[in-house]
Every structure is written in C-alpha cells, then in structure tokens.
Design an enzyme around this catalytic site. Structure first.
Site, PDB file in Angstrom:
ATOM      1  N   HIS A  79       0.825  -1.212   0.000  1.00  0.00           N
ATOM      2  CA  HIS A  79       0.000   0.000   0.000  1.00  0.00           C
ATOM      3  C   HIS A  79       0.859   1.262   0.000  1.00  0.00           C
ATOM      4  CE1 HIS A  79       0.807   0.797   4.283  1.00  0.00           C
ATOM      5  NE2 HIS A  79       0.493  -0.462   4.557  1.00  0.00           N
ATOM      6  N   CYS A  87       3.070  -4.782   6.789  1.00  0.00           N
ATOM      7  CA  CYS A  87       2.747  -4.482   5.391  1.00  0.00           C
ATOM      8  C   CYS A  87       3.979  -3.997   4.631  1.00  0.00           C
ATOM      9  CB  CYS A  87       1.649  -3.430   5.319  1.00  0.00           C
ATOM     10  SG  CYS A  87       0.004  -4.056   5.730  1.00  0.00           S
TER      11      CYS A  87
END
Length: 303
Positions: free
Chosen positions: A128, A144
């Site tokens: 992301h 992440c």
C-alpha cells in the site's frame, strides 16, 4: 393428437431449450473470464526482497521496474512465502484510528493491494501507499509493504487479482528469485565480463540471458581466448579454432562438428547482427570449463 396439444409441447420445449442455452452461456462466460484473469495474473509477478527492501514488478517474462519499499520493524513481521493478491481497494479507511480513506494523514495511502496470508483474506497484509514518504526503504511497518505513493499509483492499475507476490530475504537478485519460484523469464541483454587468468575484460557486445541460460558473444570471446574465427566461403559455416579444438558450426543451428565429431548443442542465436553461443556448450565445444557469476555478471574461465 390435437394441434393445440402439439403447439403447447413445442412451446414448452423451446422454453427449456432457451433456459439451457442461457445457463451454458453464463457458465462459458464465467469460465472464460476466470481463465482470462488467471492467464493475465500468471504473466505477472511481484517480488519483495526484505534484505534490500526492494519490490520488483515482472510482466510478460521480463523485469519491468524495481521500487524501494518499507517492510516490518522486525524480520518476522512481514511474512515470507508466496501469496496471491485477493483485494484491490482505493481509499481504504484506516479503521484503527478512524481515518477516512483518501485522507492525507491515512498511513495506508490511497491504494491497497491485499494479500491472502494465513486466512486473512487481504485485510491484514498488503502492499500500500503511505503518509510518510521518508519511511520508504526502512524497516518501520507492522508487517505491510509500503511504497511511495507515486510508485503504487503506477503499479496499482497493472496488477490483477490472483497475481502472485513472493516475499523473501535473500542475496539473490530479483531475476534469480523469480526463476527459483517458477516464473519463466524471457530474454534479457546486458553487459558482462570475461575473466581469463585473473584479468577481467568487459565485452563490448552484450550477453543474453534467456530462461536462465546465458549466451555469450562469439567473436569477442574467441578473440579473448586466443582463438581464430573464419567463415567457409562455400557453406557459410563458421570455423572456430581455440587451442587443439577445431569447431565447425552453422549459425543458429543446434549442432557442431568438434575435431571431426558431430555434437548436439543449444542453438546459437543472433542479436543485433551479432552471433551468440550458449555458455553451457563451451566445455563440449572447446574443452573450456567456465563459472557464471550472476551477481557480478561475469564468466570466469577455469582452465
């Protein structure tokens, strides 16, 4: 049988036939769409190397771009393995702190490529964007993979669901990681060196890497090895002499004659009007043992 009864039977038959055609049409469409999506995703691959904090995008058998990323604060936070992208979301809210999607303070940025990791269904681990560009390249996330916003804006529309993401920590280069994980690479041209008696020479003509096989420029290599290269005026075949080995080879063919004996080899190939021969054929053709170093992009002659 009355005409009315026959017409009624025909009507029922036609109705059933139309329904069956509609069902088969829907099944075919679903199958075709699924197959097309699978084919599209199988031609692409993302590789994340935590050791270098880099992400590589492969498409059509080639390395297209490499990006800097941020990964987990500790080595265990960003999981390693092979995971499909199962969710694509624009402007995903940051639920933990109730920050709306698209808000400049949202630490997820405005693009989310969710990974299926241990049943999390793309909700926990993702590639992301970010709200802190200076964090990219560092070990700062909760697991992440963060990208520069500009980079994920470029990548996001190119990635289909079910695209495989390989996450690892290794000294291998991106193409080696891809091959190790079953991704078929196409050809790649690059500059490389030939090391003979400890002396490294950068060749002017490019090497080629094709499906993990290395091809080296013939003319330059023969000259550096102290050999000669001639062409038979009658047949057009190349006559290559290195030491006690005399090799006759027709360009682009898969055979050669070595000191009068026919041998099979990988076909030679032509790139930019230059002939290249497979590195792996040198021992049989010329009695030369070689060692390929992919990190240094060099070939060492061992004898």
């Amino acid at each position: 049988m009355s005409p009315y009864y026959s017409a009624r039977r025909l009507k029922l038959y036609l109705q059933r036939t139309i329904k069956l055609l509609l069902v088969f049409g829907l099944l075919f469409t679903a199958f075709y769409t699924g197959a097309a999506a699978e084919a599209a995703s199988s031609s692409e691959l993302l590789v994340v190397n935590k050791q270098t904090n880099k992400l590589a995008y492969f498409s059509g058998g080639k390395l297209v771009r490499t990006f800097s990323v941020a990964t987990g604060k500790t080595t265990s936070l960003t999981p390693e393995g092979s995971f499909p992208i199962v969710v694509k979301i624009k402007n995903r809210p940051y639920y933990k702190e109730n920050i709306p999607g698209g808000d400049p303070t949202n630490p997820l940025g405005d693009r989310w490529l969710g990974l299926e990791v241990n049943g999390t269904k793309g909700t926990t681990y993702a590639i992301h964007g970010n709200n802190n560009e200076s964090s990219i390249g560092k070990y700062v996330s909760a697991g992440c993979i963060r990208m520069h916003n500009e980079d994920i804006h470029w990548l996001y529309p190119l990635i289909a669901k079910n695209t495989k993401v390989v996450i690892t920590s290794t000294t291998l280069d991106m193409e080696q990681i891809a091959v190790k994980n079953g991704y078929p690479l196409g050809s790649k041209m690059f500059a490389a060196s030939l090391i003979i008696n400890g002396v490294s020479t950068r060749l002017k003509d490019s090497f080629v890497l094709d499906h993990s096989r290395v091809f080296i420029p013939l003319r330059e290599s023969v000259a550096l090895l102290g050999g000669t290269l001639q062409q038979d005026d009658r047949t057009g075949a190349l006559i290559i002499t290195i030491g006690k080995y005399k090799v006759t080879h027709q360009a682009l063919s898969s055979t050669a004659v070595v000191n009068g004996k026919s041998v099979t080899m990988l076909p030679s190939r032509s790139e930019n009007n230059r002939l290249l021969i497979p590195l792996g054929s040198l021992p049989e053709l010329f009695g030369i043992q070689v060692k390929w170093n992919p990190q240094a992009e060099s070939v060492t002659i061992l004898n």
